[in-house]
Design a protein around this motif. Structure first.
Motif, PDB file in Angstrom:
ATOM      1  N   ALA A  21      -4.423  14.516   6.952  1.00 18.70           N
ATOM      2  CA  ALA A  21      -3.344  14.363   7.925  1.00 18.70           C
ATOM      3  C   ALA A  21      -3.659  13.277   8.939  1.00 18.70           C
ATOM      4  N   THR A  22      -4.911  13.122   9.294  1.00 18.27           N
ATOM      5  CA  THR A  22      -5.258  12.117  10.294  1.00 18.27           C
ATOM      6  C   THR A  22      -5.474  10.737   9.687  1.00 18.27           C
ATOM      7  N   SER A  23      -5.509  10.665   8.354  1.00 22.89           N
ATOM      8  CA  SER A  23      -5.764   9.364   7.737  1.00 22.89           C
ATOM      9  C   SER A  23      -4.484   8.674   7.260  1.00 22.89           C
ATOM     10  N   VAL A  24      -3.326   9.115   7.726  1.00 21.23           N
ATOM     11  CA  VAL A  24      -2.061   8.483   7.350  1.00 21.23           C
ATOM     12  C   VAL A  24      -1.903   7.198   8.158  1.00 21.23           C
ATOM     13  N   SER A  25      -1.656   6.113   7.462  1.00 21.07           N
ATOM     14  CA  SER A  25      -1.496   4.825   8.143  1.00 21.07           C
ATOM     15  C   SER A  25      -0.128   4.744   8.793  1.00 21.07           C
ATOM     16  N   ASP A  26       0.037   3.757   9.666  1.00 20.85           N
ATOM     17  CA  ASP A  26       1.337   3.552  10.315  1.00 20.85           C
ATOM     18  C   ASP A  26       2.415   3.257   9.270  1.00 20.85           C
ATOM     19  N   LYS A  27       2.056   2.492   8.262  1.00 23.29           N
ATOM     20  CA  LYS A  27       3.004   2.134   7.200  1.00 23.29           C
ATOM     21  C   LYS A  27       3.448   3.388   6.446  1.00 23.29           C
ATOM     22  N   GLU A  28       2.481   4.255   6.117  1.00 23.26           N
ATOM     23  CA  GLU A  28       2.811   5.504   5.419  1.00 23.26           C
ATOM     24  C   GLU A  28       3.651   6.421   6.314  1.00 23.26           C
ATOM     25  N   TYR A  29       3.296   6.475   7.584  1.00 26.24           N
ATOM     26  CA  TYR A  29       4.045   7.295   8.545  1.00 26.24           C
ATOM     27  C   TYR A  29       5.498   6.817   8.629  1.00 26.24           C
ATOM     28  N   ASP A  30       5.708   5.491   8.713  1.00 24.73           N
ATOM     29  CA  ASP A  30       7.061   4.934   8.775  1.00 24.73           C
ATOM     30  C   ASP A  30       7.840   5.246   7.498  1.00 24.73           C
ATOM     31  N   ALA A  31       7.158   5.197   6.351  1.00 21.29           N
ATOM     32  CA  ALA A  31       7.821   5.498   5.081  1.00 21.29           C
ATOM     33  C   ALA A  31       8.264   6.964   5.044  1.00 21.29           C
TER      34      ALA A  31
END
Length: 135
Positions: A21-31
């Motif tokens: 959960a803490t290793s989600v990148s900004d790009k993945e979060y936006d997706a």
């Protein structure tokens, strides 16, 4: 399986999930945000929120039946019941000024204005008169 092994497995799974959960990148979060966003919004150009405005004050029975009846019809929280002269007598004996002040400001378990926060003082007084009518 021993409780110790189960505890170690549980800790390992919990740690792994927290790490993911803490290793989600900004790009993945936006997706993710893009995938779960609402399909659309509704907007009516020029539409104002509908607010019912009263032009006349509510009468005693209307205020009573809307705000007071839950307690004063059942005696909930020690409220004197409408029509019960024995319960109302000591309150009426204190005078209308005290009775009005208690209703407007709140007293014991009764909230101010009996929780009718949009009632005018005159509307609350009309409800008091309706509650004590004939006593």
């Amino acid at each position: 399986m021993s409780l110790r092994i189960i505890g170690v497995l549980f800790a390992a799974i919990t740690f792994s999930a927290g790490t993911l959960a803490t290793s989600v990148s900004d790009k993945e979060y936006d997706a993710i945000a893009e995938r779960i966003k609402p399909v659309g919004d509704v907007y009516l150009a020029g539409a104002a929120p509908v607010v019912a405005e009263r032009t006349e004050p509510r009468d005693g029975p209307t205020v009573y039946n809307t705000y007071c009846t839950a307690c004063h019809a059942t005696g909930a929280a020690g409220a004197p019941i409408k029509g019960n002269a024995e319960q109302w007598a000591p309150r009426i004996a204190q005078g209308m000024d005290v009775l009005t002040n208690h209703a407007l400001q709140g007293f014991n378990a009764m909230p101010a204005k009996g929780s009718c926060m949009d009632c005018s003082d005159d509307e609350v007084i009309a409800a008091i008169k309706f509650l004590t009518d004939g006593m």
